[in-house]
Motif scaffolding. Structure first.
Motif, PDB file in Angstrom:
ATOM      1  N   GLU A  90       0.738  -1.335  -0.027  1.00  0.00           N
ATOM      2  CA  GLU A  90       0.217  -0.052   0.003  1.00  0.00           C
ATOM      3  C   GLU A  90       0.867   1.301   0.045  1.00  0.00           C
ATOM      4  O   GLU A  90       0.238   2.449  -0.293  1.00  0.00           O
ATOM      5  N   ILE A  91       2.287   1.244   0.253  1.00  0.00           N
ATOM      6  CA  ILE A  91       3.127   2.124   0.208  1.00  0.00           C
ATOM      7  C   ILE A  91       3.508   2.628  -1.066  1.00  0.00           C
ATOM      8  O   ILE A  91       4.235   1.626  -2.035  1.00  0.00           O
ATOM      9  N   LYS A  92       3.458   3.713  -1.458  1.00  0.00           N
ATOM     10  CA  LYS A  92       3.862   4.347  -2.795  1.00  0.00           C
ATOM     11  C   LYS A  92       4.908   5.491  -2.828  1.00  0.00           C
ATOM     12  O   LYS A  92       4.798   6.342  -1.425  1.00  0.00           O
ATOM     13  N   LEU A  93       6.007   5.466  -3.516  1.00  0.00           N
ATOM     14  CA  LEU A  93       6.896   6.423  -3.457  1.00  0.00           C
ATOM     15  C   LEU A  93       6.445   7.556  -4.753  1.00  0.00           C
ATOM     16  O   LEU A  93       5.709   7.267  -5.322  1.00  0.00           O
ATOM     17  N   TYR A  94       7.145   8.574  -4.262  1.00  0.00           N
ATOM     18  CA  TYR A  94       7.153   9.527  -5.675  1.00  0.00           C
ATOM     19  C   TYR A  94       7.508   8.994  -6.676  1.00  0.00           C
ATOM     20  O   TYR A  94       8.839   8.351  -6.639  1.00  0.00           O
ATOM     21  N   PRO A  95       7.210   9.398  -8.036  1.00  0.00           N
ATOM     22  CA  PRO A  95       7.715   8.892  -9.110  1.00  0.00           C
ATOM     23  C   PRO A  95       9.276   9.062  -9.354  1.00  0.00           C
ATOM     24  O   PRO A  95       9.743  10.340  -8.993  1.00  0.00           O
TER      25      PRO A  95
END
Length: 301
Positions: A90-95
């Motif tokens: 569920e954890i996303k990084l910035y592009p």
């Protein structure tokens, strides 16, 4: 030879998400994550004190305890395996964050940095959960992660466990983490953070700290006061009113050398600024080496 430390906050800085809120939402105890933090503020007792006698409590021990009780109801261990299987997806990084970090780290492999014997290391100093945050990144990209931690203790009955908070990260502990990085005590227990060391593993002037929130202000101030670099970032997709308030807080008393959006493209302002700061540090050591060489030549003559 000293090193260069590029030190990152995580939530809101490298990721647009709040990793702790994602963990809370998994259990469904609250209809939304913001309700949990409202509950934490109520436990902190803000409403029970008059404004003139109000001293804020630290949030970290309160939310760590509250989350541990929620997990204990379901007999869930807040450990590496749980975070990897249920929260990490569920954890996303910035592009482009991973490529960005690698390119900065790769400066160490260029001829100039090798000649100066300067290595660049990434650190994360987060008020979130260390065991979750450090799994977001490939091995060896982040040198060390500082953050809140639990120790899982299993009772005699295998059906009962406790998640005991063993480390609480807040604004003050973030500044302590900077001293641990500077002295190298984070990887060497014999180098106590409270003991003077003859040479700093990372002098403060070789530190670059990047953060986005109020918990980063003391760390930003410390690094800049000691000759290092402080950078404040903001999510350009947030409401303009929120961005303006954040920029006003960060601009107050010149909290940062640069305030810029969370753009991790290699042609963006953030990458160019950090790259140039690393090059400036390298130039400082090149100049010192040149002066030493010249002095030795004059003396030998």
């Amino acid at each position: 030879m000293p090193n260069i430390a590029v030190i990152w906050d995580f939530d809101g800085t490298l990721s647009p998400d709040d990793s702790t809120t994602k963990t809370v939402e998994y259990f469904g105890e609250f209809s939304k994550g913001s309700d949990f933090w409202e509950y934490i503020r109520s436990l902190r007792g803000d409403a029970n004190q008059a404004q003139w006698e109000h001293v804020l409590a630290s949030d970290a021990p309160i939310w760590l305890y509250a989350l541990s009780k929620i997990a204990a109801k379901r007999n869930v261990p807040l450990n590496d395996e749980f975070f990897r299987n249920f929260i990490l997806p569920e954890i996303k990084l910035y592009p482009n964050v991973l490529n960005f970090l690698q390119r900065i780290k790769d400066l160490s492999n260029t001829e100039r940095f090798k000649e100066s014997k300067l290595d660049i290391y990434h650190f994360i100093v987060s008020a979130g959960l260390k065991d979750l945050v450090e799994q977001v990144f490939p091995k060896n990209l982040i040198h060390w992660t500082f953050g809140c931690r639990y120790e899982v203790v299993i009772d005699e009955s295998p059906d009962k466990l406790e998640n005991i908070p063993v480390f609480c990260m807040d604004e003050t502990m973030k500044t302590r983490s900077l001293f641990e990085i500077s002295k190298g005590s984070f990887f060497n227990p014999e180098k106590s953070v409270n003991v003077r060391v003859p040479e700093r593993w990372v002098p403060f002037e070789n530190m670059i700290y990047i953060g986005d929130g109020d918990t980063d202000i003391p760390a930003l101030s410390l690094v800049r006061d000691q000759g290092g670099t402080g950078i404040a970032v903001y999510n350009p997709e947030r409401p303009k009113r929120d961005i303006k308030k954040k920029l006003e807080r960060m601009s107050l008393d010149k909290r940062a050398d640069l305030i810029t959006k969370s753009d991790f493209s290699l042609d963006g302002e953030l990458f160019k600024y950090i790259e140039n700061r690393c090059l400036q540090i390298c130039q400082r050591y090149e100049a010192a080496s040149f002066c030493t060489t010249q002095n030795n030549y004059v003396i030998s003559q």
